[in-house]
Design an enzyme around this catalytic site. Structure first.
Site, mmCIF file in Angstrom:
data_model
loop_
_atom_site.group_PDB
_atom_site.id
_atom_site.type_symbol
_atom_site.label_atom_id
_atom_site.label_comp_id
_atom_site.label_asym_id
_atom_site.label_seq_id
_atom_site.Cartn_x
_atom_site.Cartn_y
_atom_site.Cartn_z
ATOM 1 N N LYS A 138 32.493 16.462 41.166
ATOM 2 C CA LYS A 138 31.324 15.936 40.451
ATOM 3 C C LYS A 138 31.696 15.789 38.983
ATOM 4 O O LYS A 138 31.985 16.762 38.295
ATOM 5 C CB LYS A 138 30.134 16.882 40.619
ATOM 6 C CG LYS A 138 28.864 16.410 39.935
ATOM 7 C CD LYS A 138 27.727 17.392 40.185
ATOM 8 C CE LYS A 138 26.439 16.952 39.516
ATOM 9 N NZ LYS A 138 25.348 17.937 39.745
ATOM 10 N N LYS A 195 31.082 12.359 43.423
ATOM 11 C CA LYS A 195 29.912 11.883 42.687
ATOM 12 C C LYS A 195 30.312 11.649 41.236
ATOM 13 O O LYS A 195 30.891 12.549 40.625
ATOM 14 C CB LYS A 195 28.791 12.927 42.778
ATOM 15 C CG LYS A 195 27.518 12.555 42.034
ATOM 16 C CD LYS A 195 26.486 13.668 42.116
ATOM 17 C CE LYS A 195 25.213 13.280 41.377
ATOM 18 N NZ LYS A 195 24.212 14.361 41.366
#
Length: 332
Positions: A201, A254
């Site tokens: 992330k 992400k």
């Protein structure tokens, strides 16, 4: 010379032929739809920066679930917007927290619909960070403490599993979060509940509309000390490998659009199911351009989805899930 014997266009001559040799396809089973739930009653409020995405109170949630299930979507990602916040995000692990209440309601209505619970503290803390914050008066510096944060994240994961969540999806990027949550779930008797790790992330500018939706913007500083530097690719392998060793059942990248190289890298290195998150700004930019008439939304979104699959994603978390599911149905 291979030409004219080799003519690659031979396999592009008709829609049927193109379909026959198509290398990647998106199906409704690939889609995970995020839903935002909040306290109150008779609330269905559109999020201004994310057209078509809403905050739902529990008494309005069923209408959204009916649509999701009718479209054949098998899984939702649940985010909670609490009524009260504090420094330790205590409503995240409250038995009657908003995510826990919503999970129980969803499982009563649609037991087969997979509920993936986002496991983080940022929406629930008054400072907006994903863990416990310590302020050092001597240096005037605020730090997010790793190990004390793990204790609260474990409590959150267990409370979510107890409420009926099918999958725990920790998004906090604390070191050791998969191991801690796996151990906590196992000790609480939830050893069969899988972990969908936000393994890679990035500290991205593509999260702006989500922070509006989740009311989770940091009140000071940023998240660069725990989320990844967008410039780094090799580090993604270290993060993902650590999560695999610690017991992750899914790996996630992400954001998605600007990080397709990372999706491909993880696909080539690991054999766990791979998820990508088509995040809020990626959604909102398309919506804004389509509203201006600059792009064809359906064509653009369809191309994005197939791009994620081509890069190596097995599953796609996207705010476009209902749209894509509807288009797929029309095509059949």
């Amino acid at each position: 010379m291979s030409f004219p014997i080799v003519r690659n266009r031979r396999l592009r001559g008709s829609n049927a032929l193109r379909s026959l040799v198509r290398e990647n396809n998106v199906t409704v089973n690939d889609l995970i739809y995020p839903i935002f739930v909040t306290h109150g009653s008779q609330i269905k409020d559109e999020i201004s920066s994310m057209p078509g995405v809403y905050h739902f109170s529990l008494d309005r949630l069923e209408e959204e679930l009916n649509e999701v299930v009718a479209l054949g979507i098998k899984a939702i990602l649940l985010f909670g917007v609490p009524a009260d916040k504090d420094a330790l995000g205590s409503s995240a692990y409250d038995h009657n927290g908003i995510v826990q209440q919503a999970t129980r309601s969803i499982k009563k209505l649609y037991p087969e619909l997979l509920v993936i619970a986002d496991t983080c503290l940022c929406q629930f803390t008054d400072h907006g960070h994903c863990g416990v914050v310590h302020f050092d008066k001597s240096t005037q510096r605020a730090d997010v403490l790793n190990d004390p944060s793990l204790e609260l994240l474990v409590k959150t994961a267990v409370a979510q599993a107890e409420a009926g969540a099918d999958i725990i999806a920790p998004s906090n990027m604390m070191d050791g979060f998969v191991y801690a949550i796996r151990q906590g779930l196992d000790e609480a008797g939830y050893d069969q509940v899988p972990i969908m790790s936000y393994a890679v992330k990035y500290s991205s500018s593509f999260y702006g509309p989500f922070r509006d939706a989740a009311h989770s913007a940091p009140q000071f500083g940023d998240r660069k000390t725990y989320q990844m530097d967008p410039a780094n690719a090799r580090e993604a392998l270290r993060e993902a490998e650590a999560d695999v060793v610690e017991g992750a059942d899914f790996l996630m990248v992400k954001p998605a659009m600007a990080y397709m190289d990372i999706i491909r890298t993880l696909r080539d290195q690991f054999d766990l199911p791979l998820v990508c998150y088509n995040v809020s700004a990626e959604y909102s930019m398309v919506k804004a351009a389509a509203k201006q008439g600059w792009i064809d939304e359906r064509s653009i979104v369809s191309e994005m989805m197939i791009g994620f699959k081509r890069a190596g994603a097995d599953l796609i978390i996207t705010y476009f899930a209902k749209d894509v599911a509807g288009w797929l149905r029309e095509n059949h």
